[in-house]
Design an enzyme around this catalytic site. Sequence first.
Site, PDB file in Angstrom:
ATOM      1  N   CYS A  78      50.274  -3.751  23.527  1.00 39.37           N
ATOM      2  CA  CYS A  78      50.249  -4.715  22.425  1.00 39.37           C
ATOM      3  C   CYS A  78      48.825  -4.840  21.843  1.00 39.37           C
ATOM      4  O   CYS A  78      48.374  -3.964  21.132  1.00 39.37           O
ATOM      5  CB  CYS A  78      50.807  -6.060  22.877  1.00 39.37           C
ATOM      6  SG  CYS A  78      51.259  -7.155  21.508  1.00 39.37           S
ATOM      7  N   HIS A 198      55.557  -5.027  25.953  1.00 37.94           N
ATOM      8  CA  HIS A 198      54.970  -5.575  27.179  1.00 37.94           C
ATOM      9  C   HIS A 198      55.770  -5.191  28.433  1.00 37.94           C
ATOM     10  O   HIS A 198      56.590  -5.984  28.909  1.00 37.94           O
ATOM     11  CB  HIS A 198      54.925  -7.104  27.106  1.00 37.94           C
ATOM     12  CG  HIS A 198      53.965  -7.663  26.112  1.00 37.94           C
ATOM     13  ND1 HIS A 198      52.698  -8.093  26.460  1.00 37.94           N
ATOM     14  CD2 HIS A 198      54.081  -7.881  24.782  1.00 37.94           C
ATOM     15  CE1 HIS A 198      52.081  -8.551  25.377  1.00 37.94           C
ATOM     16  NE2 HIS A 198      52.901  -8.435  24.350  1.00 37.94           N
ATOM     17  N   GLU A 200      54.791  -5.241  31.375  1.00 39.45           N
ATOM     18  CA  GLU A 200      54.378  -6.122  32.474  1.00 39.45           C
ATOM     19  C   GLU A 200      55.206  -7.396  32.536  1.00 39.45           C
ATOM     20  O   GLU A 200      55.149  -8.127  33.537  1.00 39.45           O
ATOM     21  CB  GLU A 200      52.887  -6.469  32.344  1.00 39.45           C
ATOM     22  CG  GLU A 200      52.515  -7.479  31.279  1.00 39.45           C
ATOM     23  CD  GLU A 200      52.410  -6.910  29.879  1.00 39.45           C
ATOM     24  OE1 GLU A 200      51.974  -7.632  28.973  1.00 39.45           O
ATOM     25  OE2 GLU A 200      52.788  -5.724  29.678  1.00 39.45           O
TER      26      GLU A 200
END
Length: 256
Positions: A78, A198, A200
């Site tokens: 990002c 994302h 994560e």
Amino acid sequence: MAVGVLALQGSFKEHIVALRKLGVDAVEVRKPEQLSGLSGLIIPGGESTTMAKLAEQYKLIPALKDFGISGKPIWGTCAGLIFLADKAVGQKIGGQALLGGLDCTVHRNYFGSQLNSFETELPAPPALAEIGGSENFRAVFIRAPAIVDAGPNVEVLAALDVPSGESGASSPGNEAEEKGQKVIVAVRQGNLLATAFHPELTGDTRWHSLFLKMVPKGGKADVPVKAVEESASLIRPFTDPKDLPVFRDASFLVFE
């Protein structure tokens, strides 16, 4: 092997959790000297302008550029994608510092504002599919950028169909921003990996495993197979784009 995560702002803690789940020593990086001895670096999602200003304040920009020039792998997610790009459009007045190295033009807020954040499912590229798990992956986009132009040496790993009227891009003249076109959301070039989404924020650590394979260690990174299999088993089935439980506790990603 120790991998650093730029910990100035954004979702750095989530990256650290994912790395440690894979048995990797993860280090928070806030000062130039903390880059010493690291095998790779992740630049997380967050507010790209703020992150760049903090990096300049802590005199990190030259050290980060040197880290990339050294050939050690860097992954930007990002805001990190914006940071790695050679060129960015749609920036705030005054722009921001870019590390560069990734032969791409990135639109900073291609999908619009925070309210336009969304979650979708995309086909896993061959490099990700080789690791195992589902043939698709969850992609969480939070006030996300997109790559609107990529050079000939850039490997496209994932692209997203942008339905007519859905793009929040506001800078005219880019062919990739025409309604109904695909837009690039994940690429790899040399020692650089970049994703507009994302990973994560999901239970799937395969993108982290893919990054670790870029870390030199006897030819490839030592990623525990058991950890990858356990990670793949945590991937929940995609249900509805409006099902965004991950955002409820993601207060650190609510920007101005």
